[in-house]
Design an enzyme around this catalytic site. Structure first.
Site, PDB file in Angstrom:
ATOM      1  N   ARG A  85      29.153  53.999  27.716  1.00 49.29           N
ATOM      2  CA  ARG A  85      28.777  52.590  27.462  1.00 49.29           C
ATOM      3  C   ARG A  85      29.710  51.980  26.414  1.00 49.29           C
ATOM      4  O   ARG A  85      30.046  50.807  26.464  1.00 49.29           O
ATOM      5  CB  ARG A  85      27.313  52.486  27.010  1.00 49.29           C
ATOM      6  CG  ARG A  85      26.965  51.067  26.561  1.00 49.29           C
ATOM      7  CD  ARG A  85      25.497  50.682  26.666  1.00 49.29           C
ATOM      8  NE  ARG A  85      24.552  51.735  26.408  1.00 49.29           N
ATOM      9  CZ  ARG A  85      24.194  52.165  25.191  1.00 49.29           C
ATOM     10  NH1 ARG A  85      24.705  51.620  24.108  1.00 49.29           N
ATOM     11  NH2 ARG A  85      23.309  53.130  25.065  1.00 49.29           N
ATOM     12  N   TYR A 123      32.842  27.118  38.218  1.00 47.68           N
ATOM     13  CA  TYR A 123      32.264  28.080  39.159  1.00 47.68           C
ATOM     14  C   TYR A 123      30.731  27.954  39.127  1.00 47.68           C
ATOM     15  O   TYR A 123      30.132  27.898  38.043  1.00 47.68           O
ATOM     16  CB  TYR A 123      32.705  29.494  38.753  1.00 47.68           C
ATOM     17  CG  TYR A 123      32.020  30.575  39.529  1.00 47.68           C
ATOM     18  CD1 TYR A 123      32.252  30.727  40.892  1.00 47.68           C
ATOM     19  CD2 TYR A 123      31.135  31.455  38.921  1.00 47.68           C
ATOM     20  CE1 TYR A 123      31.615  31.714  41.616  1.00 47.68           C
ATOM     21  CE2 TYR A 123      30.501  32.454  39.636  1.00 47.68           C
ATOM     22  CZ  TYR A 123      30.742  32.572  40.987  1.00 47.68           C
ATOM     23  OH  TYR A 123      30.108  33.549  41.696  1.00 47.68           O
ATOM     24  N   ASP A 158      38.342  30.066  31.416  1.00 49.06           N
ATOM     25  CA  ASP A 158      38.192  30.988  32.546  1.00 49.06           C
ATOM     26  C   ASP A 158      39.476  30.875  33.369  1.00 49.06           C
ATOM     27  O   ASP A 158      39.739  29.856  34.002  1.00 49.06           O
ATOM     28  CB  ASP A 158      36.953  30.584  33.366  1.00 49.06           C
ATOM     29  CG  ASP A 158      36.717  31.491  34.579  1.00 49.06           C
ATOM     30  OD1 ASP A 158      37.667  32.153  35.030  1.00 49.06           O
ATOM     31  OD2 ASP A 158      35.571  31.510  35.081  1.00 49.06           O
ATOM     32  N   LYS A 161      38.505  39.018  41.604  1.00 46.48           N
ATOM     33  CA  LYS A 161      39.360  38.124  42.366  1.00 46.48           C
ATOM     34  C   LYS A 161      40.811  38.618  42.376  1.00 46.48           C
ATOM     35  O   LYS A 161      41.061  39.677  42.903  1.00 46.48           O
ATOM     36  CB  LYS A 161      39.196  36.702  41.818  1.00 46.48           C
ATOM     37  CG  LYS A 161      37.729  36.300  41.533  1.00 46.48           C
ATOM     38  CD  LYS A 161      36.881  36.174  42.775  1.00 46.48           C
ATOM     39  CE  LYS A 161      35.388  36.052  42.522  1.00 46.48           C
ATOM     40  NZ  LYS A 161      34.961  34.949  41.672  1.00 46.48           N
TER      41      LYS A 161
END
Ligand code: PLP
Length: 389
Positions: A59, A111, A182, A207
């Protein structure tokens, strides 16, 4: 910040295509494997009391993920990159930096998942939002006493509006807020917002970075050590880190980022020109077309125009016929892979965006979005000739 502190600076002699092939020699595989191993381990043994290998628990840290973060930090000219299990997990973690009463200015065209996060979760947590078209409106007029951040995409999803990162960053900083960008649509191959003043850069790694529609991932890249420490604390506490196998897929995808981006952007430019010749296509929005209002800003802040095209057709019936008759390309959500995808924003990526905002942005039932792949351009042109007549 000193040179030593800025990890990314030490390899600035390399160009972006080369950085995609780099690895962090400090955690090199002991057998010299060129494909960095997938450390599929949740935990790591200590050699003795107070002796960590640098890896304790996945983690917090994992060698495969750390290789990936090293490459992405360099690609985006940051001091650190944090790899997440999705783009949304990356954005949600950044929102944890803020507290109730903090005010955000967000671009009107974003988005759809980001809009849903801000509206449905961040607001509930006490954050306040103002929405503006940052490609046109003067951000300094909207900044309030409690404004902590300005948030944008450029070009935007899906309307391809282009904001001047440097100009927005300057005004944002004058008022003591930070700029979050972004950068998913262009990838670090074409645009590095940090060079123009952005404080935090975000990516959906799903992406262009991953590039093959085979995994979900996200990134936060920062240039400031104090901000990095805060984010690392949230990261280890909330636990949305990317798994070792997905980290490996991302590392492999990034190796071909440059040639994929070149090819798909070249295809996009040619396809945009071709769509313009169709009588039933009423609008083609591609920032690489000189008539696009953001063309000159793109030339200043980006090295390429990307592979995303938005276009409007004459009727909803034509939308239906296109989506029901695709053969070579796919009717699917997402973007940035090697295959061409067509998306219908109002029922897919932007289904949860309020109607008024969709109308304001011009996202109608006749708007389609393309993520252009690396197929032969002649075949793509033939597909659209068949679909559009
Ligand atoms: C897809 C996307 C996201 C969300 O990323 P996921 O990996 O799907 O969680 C965020 N921003 C933009 C611009 C995107 O296209």
């Amino acid at each position: 910040m000193s040179k030593e502190e800025n990890k990314a600076d030490c390899d600035c002699r390399y160009k972006v295509e080369t950085i995609c092939q780099l690895s962090d020699s400090s955690i090199a595989d002991q057998w010299g494997a060129l494909s960095f191993p997938i450390y599929q381990s949740a935990t790591f043994a200590h050699r003795g009391l107070g002796e960590s290998t640098g890896f304790d628990y996945t983690r917090m840290q994992n060698p495969t993920r750390q290789q990936l973060e090293y490459v992405v930090a360099k690609l985006e000219h940051g001091i650190d990159a944090l790899a997440f299990s999705s783009g949304m997990a990356a954005i949600a973690t950044v929102m944890e930096l803020f507290k109730p009463g903090d005010h955000f200015i967000i671009d009107a065209d974003l988005y759809g998942g980001s809009v849903r996060l801000f509206n449905e979760i961040s607001k509930k947590n006490g954050l306040e939002f103002s929405t503006a078209d940052l490609s046109k409106e003067d951000v300094s007029l909207l900044i309030k006493e409690n404004t902590k951040a300005v948030y944008l995409e450029t070009p935007t999803n899906p309307m391809m509006n282009v904001s001047d990162i440097e100009a927005v960053a300057k005004k944002t900083h004058e008022k003591g807020a930070i700029l979050i960008v972004d950068n998913t649509f262009l990838s670090p191959y074409y645009q590095n917002p940090i060079d123009f003043g952005a404080d935090i850069v975000l990516h959906s790694g799903t992406k262009f970075l991953g590039g093959h529609h085979d995994t979900i991932g996200g990134f936060v890249i920062v240039k400031d050590k104090a901000l990095d420490e805060k984010l690392r604390f949230i990261y280890k506490t909330t636990g949305a880190g990317l798994g070792p196998f997905d980290s490996w897929l991302l590392l492999r995808g990034i190796r071909t980022l440059a040639i994929r981006m070149d090819r798909s952007s070249d295809n996009a430019r040619k396809l945009a020109e071709h769509l313009k010749t169709k009588k039933n296509v009423t609008r083609v929005i591609y920032p690489g077309l000189p008539e696009h209002p953001g063309y000159d800003i793109m030339k200043k802040q980006a090295r390429g125009f990307g592979a995303m095209i938005t276009f409007e057709v004459e009727s909803e019936e034509l939308v239906e016929s296109i989506l029901n008759n695709v053969e070579l390309i796919y009717f699917a959500e997402s973007l940035g892979g090697t295959e061409t995808l067509i998306t219908y924003p109002i029922t897919q990526t932007h289904a949860d965006v309020p109607k008024e905002l969709l109308d304001k942005n011009g996202i109608s039932d006749r708007i389609l979005r393309l993520s252009v792949g690396i197929e032969a351009i002649d075949d793509l042109i033939q597909e659209f000739d068949r679909l559009l007549g």
